[in-house]
Design a protein around this motif. Structure first.
Motif, PDB file in Angstrom:
ATOM      1  N   THR A  83      -5.247  -3.625  -9.184  1.00 32.62           N
ATOM      2  CA  THR A  83      -5.354  -3.033  -7.846  1.00 32.62           C
ATOM      3  C   THR A  83      -3.987  -2.801  -7.208  1.00 32.62           C
ATOM      4  O   THR A  83      -3.877  -2.683  -5.989  1.00 32.62           O
ATOM      5  N   GLY A  84      -2.937  -2.765  -8.033  1.00 26.25           N
ATOM      6  CA  GLY A  84      -1.606  -2.462  -7.501  1.00 26.25           C
ATOM      7  C   GLY A  84      -0.632  -3.611  -7.541  1.00 26.25           C
ATOM      8  O   GLY A  84       0.550  -3.437  -7.255  1.00 26.25           O
ATOM      9  N   GLY A  85      -1.104  -4.808  -7.848  1.00 25.35           N
ATOM     10  CA  GLY A  85      -0.220  -5.952  -7.971  1.00 25.35           C
ATOM     11  C   GLY A  85       0.270  -6.498  -6.639  1.00 25.35           C
ATOM     12  O   GLY A  85      -0.282  -6.201  -5.577  1.00 25.35           O
ATOM     13  N   LEU A  86       1.334  -7.298  -6.697  1.00 26.27           N
ATOM     14  CA  LEU A  86       1.928  -7.929  -5.528  1.00 26.27           C
ATOM     15  C   LEU A  86       3.146  -7.124  -5.100  1.00 26.27           C
ATOM     16  O   LEU A  86       4.049  -6.873  -5.902  1.00 26.27           O
ATOM     17  N   LYS A  87       3.179  -6.716  -3.834  1.00 22.66           N
ATOM     18  CA  LYS A  87       4.275  -5.894  -3.327  1.00 22.66           C
ATOM     19  C   LYS A  87       5.000  -6.597  -2.184  1.00 22.66           C
ATOM     20  O   LYS A  87       4.366  -7.234  -1.335  1.00 22.66           O
ATOM     21  N   PHE A  88       6.317  -6.463  -2.167  1.00 23.28           N
ATOM     22  CA  PHE A  88       7.125  -7.022  -1.087  1.00 23.28           C
ATOM     23  C   PHE A  88       6.977  -6.149   0.155  1.00 23.28           C
ATOM     24  O   PHE A  88       7.027  -4.919   0.079  1.00 23.28           O
ATOM     25  N   VAL A  89       6.801  -6.805   1.324  1.00 20.52           N
ATOM     26  CA  VAL A  89       6.624  -6.079   2.582  1.00 20.52           C
ATOM     27  C   VAL A  89       7.882  -6.158   3.443  1.00 20.52           C
ATOM     28  O   VAL A  89       8.488  -5.146   3.777  1.00 20.52           O
ATOM     29  N   THR A  90       8.300  -7.372   3.788  1.00 21.27           N
ATOM     30  CA  THR A  90       9.471  -7.527   4.643  1.00 21.27           C
ATOM     31  C   THR A  90       9.957  -8.971   4.628  1.00 21.27           C
ATOM     32  O   THR A  90       9.183  -9.899   4.358  1.00 21.27           O
ATOM     33  N   ALA A  91      11.232  -9.141   4.917  1.00 24.47           N
ATOM     34  CA  ALA A  91      11.780 -10.472   5.191  1.00 24.47           C
ATOM     35  C   ALA A  91      11.654 -10.718   6.688  1.00 24.47           C
ATOM     36  O   ALA A  91      11.714  -9.779   7.497  1.00 24.47           O
ATOM     37  N   CYS A  92      11.471 -11.963   7.078  1.00 24.67           N
ATOM     38  CA  CYS A  92      11.337 -12.270   8.500  1.00 24.67           C
ATOM     39  C   CYS A  92      11.776 -13.697   8.780  1.00 24.67           C
ATOM     40  O   CYS A  92      12.115 -14.451   7.871  1.00 24.67           O
ATOM     41  N   TYR A  93      11.733 -14.064  10.077  1.00 21.78           N
ATOM     42  CA  TYR A  93      12.234 -15.375  10.500  1.00 21.78           C
ATOM     43  C   TYR A  93      11.213 -16.142  11.336  1.00 21.78           C
ATOM     44  O   TYR A  93      11.582 -16.992  12.127  1.00 21.78           O
ATOM     45  N   GLY A  94       9.949 -15.840  11.116  1.00 25.50           N
ATOM     46  CA  GLY A  94       8.908 -16.583  11.809  1.00 25.50           C
ATOM     47  C   GLY A  94       7.839 -15.674  12.391  1.00 25.50           C
ATOM     48  O   GLY A  94       8.062 -14.469  12.611  1.00 25.50           O
TER      49      GLY A  94
END
Length: 351
Positions: A83-94
């Protein structure tokens, strides 16, 4: 208020604070990976994307080493490859919190931060950039997610500029005065319920579900400024903090006096902290002075007028026994103790 011989600012000396996060997605879930300050220990949070009506958040109780975390993410990717696998969305700090209007839930994230000071070795941050993430994926979102009212509510929320006048800390209870932090060892869950945490409601669901505050940040609204000074040959840091209450807040003239719960309009706690500048950790001597300001705790109002710069004060008779006023001073006594000294800042009396 003054305090000396500070040790750690009233915080747990060996906590597991998550400070850096990476958000990934599959078709059915979001995966938030949180790391401690050193980046060597990881925790994982899973957020369901298939149920548009409920917010389902599950926390993996295991603390992973970095290599173990990457291995787990690889296995998640392999398991979802069809179904498309695991994709990175964004880095964040909380996580600032979750909100739902008429359609899906949204997650508010801090994607950029900046250091604005430090108290007893604990860093204080301001927000530089935020991002709103839609939880539900496209196939399960209802038509309500694209409605005119939904877009209007989202626009209203996005109009709140979190990059101005909001600040937070991962390891220091910045919503409390220094003296309170030194005298009371309060948990993260209780800290969010104070009058100075503005995203208390937005974080309530995830905090109550997980029974911790590892993934969220408590935002204080007001003013924070720290400067370095030289006094009699000694280098000191002067910190000024103003914390504005989230209760009965509003613009001038529109919010005045007190409400039925004893909360006064535009209640602000101001703290001045002075300590000797040391390379790291906490100084041996530190001073904290706190004062509070707020609207006069009576039921009164003023009519707004462009022609009258000083509109008349209208005193309501709805509380003849001053029950709301009594509640207000009882709250002050619980927060600061007695005696309470009142300074009247208006020239015209209300009598």
């Amino acid at each position: 208020m003054a305090a000396e011989n500070c040790s750690d600012g009233g915080q747990d000396p060996n906590p597991c604070y998550l400070q850096k996060f990476r958000l990934y997605e599959t078709r059915s879930n979001f995966y938030m990976v949180g790391r401690d300050k050193s980046g060597t220990l990881c925790r994982i949070l899973k957020i369901d994307r298939l149920d548009p009506s409920e917010l389902t958040v599950l926390e993996d109780s295991t603390t992973y080493a970095e290599i173990e975390c990457y291995d787990l993410l690889r296995r998640i990717h392999e398991g979802n490859r069809s179904t498309g696998g695991l994709k990175f969305v964004t880095a964040c700090y909380g996580i600032i919190g979750f909100v739902k209007f008429l359609g899906p839930h949204y997650m508010l994230l801090i994607t950029k931060r900046r250091k604005i000071g430090a108290i007893c070795g604990h860093t204080i941050y301001a927000i530089s950039k935020t991002q709103m993430i839609t939880i539900g994926n496209s196939p399960v979102q209802s038509n309500m997610a694209y409605s005119k009212n939904e877009k209007r509510y989202k626009k209203l929320l996005c109009s709140v500029d979190l990059t101005k006048d909001f600040f937070f800390s991962y390891s220091y209870n910045v919503m409390h005065s220094l003296q309170r932090n030194l005298c009371k060892n309060e948990t993260g869950l209780l800290n969010y319920e104070t009058m100075f945490v503005w995203n208390e409601f937005l974080t309530r669901g995830i905090r109550n579900n997980l029974k911790n505050t590892l993934w969220t940040v408590a935002l204080v609204y007001g003013f924070f400024k720290q400067v370095e000074l030289s006094v009699s040959g000694r280098d000191v840091k002067l910190t000024l903090i103003a914390r504005r209450s989230r209760h009965y807040a509003g613009t001038r003239y529109l919010k005045r006096g007190v409400n039925e719960k004893g909360r006064v309009a535009n209640d602000v706690e101001t703290e001045q902290i002075v300590f000797e500048d040391v390379p790291e950790g906490c100084p041996t001597q530190i001073s904290s002075v706190v004062q509070n300001r707020g609207s006069i705790p009576l039921f009164w109002s003023q009519e707004t007028s462009r022609l009258n710069l000083k509109p008349d004060i209208i005193l309501s008779k709805k509380d003849p026994t001053y029950e709301a006023t009594k509640l207000h001073f009882e709250n002050l006594a619980r927060r600061y103790g007695n005696p309470i000294i009142i300074l009247n800042l208006i020239k015209v009396g209300l009598g």
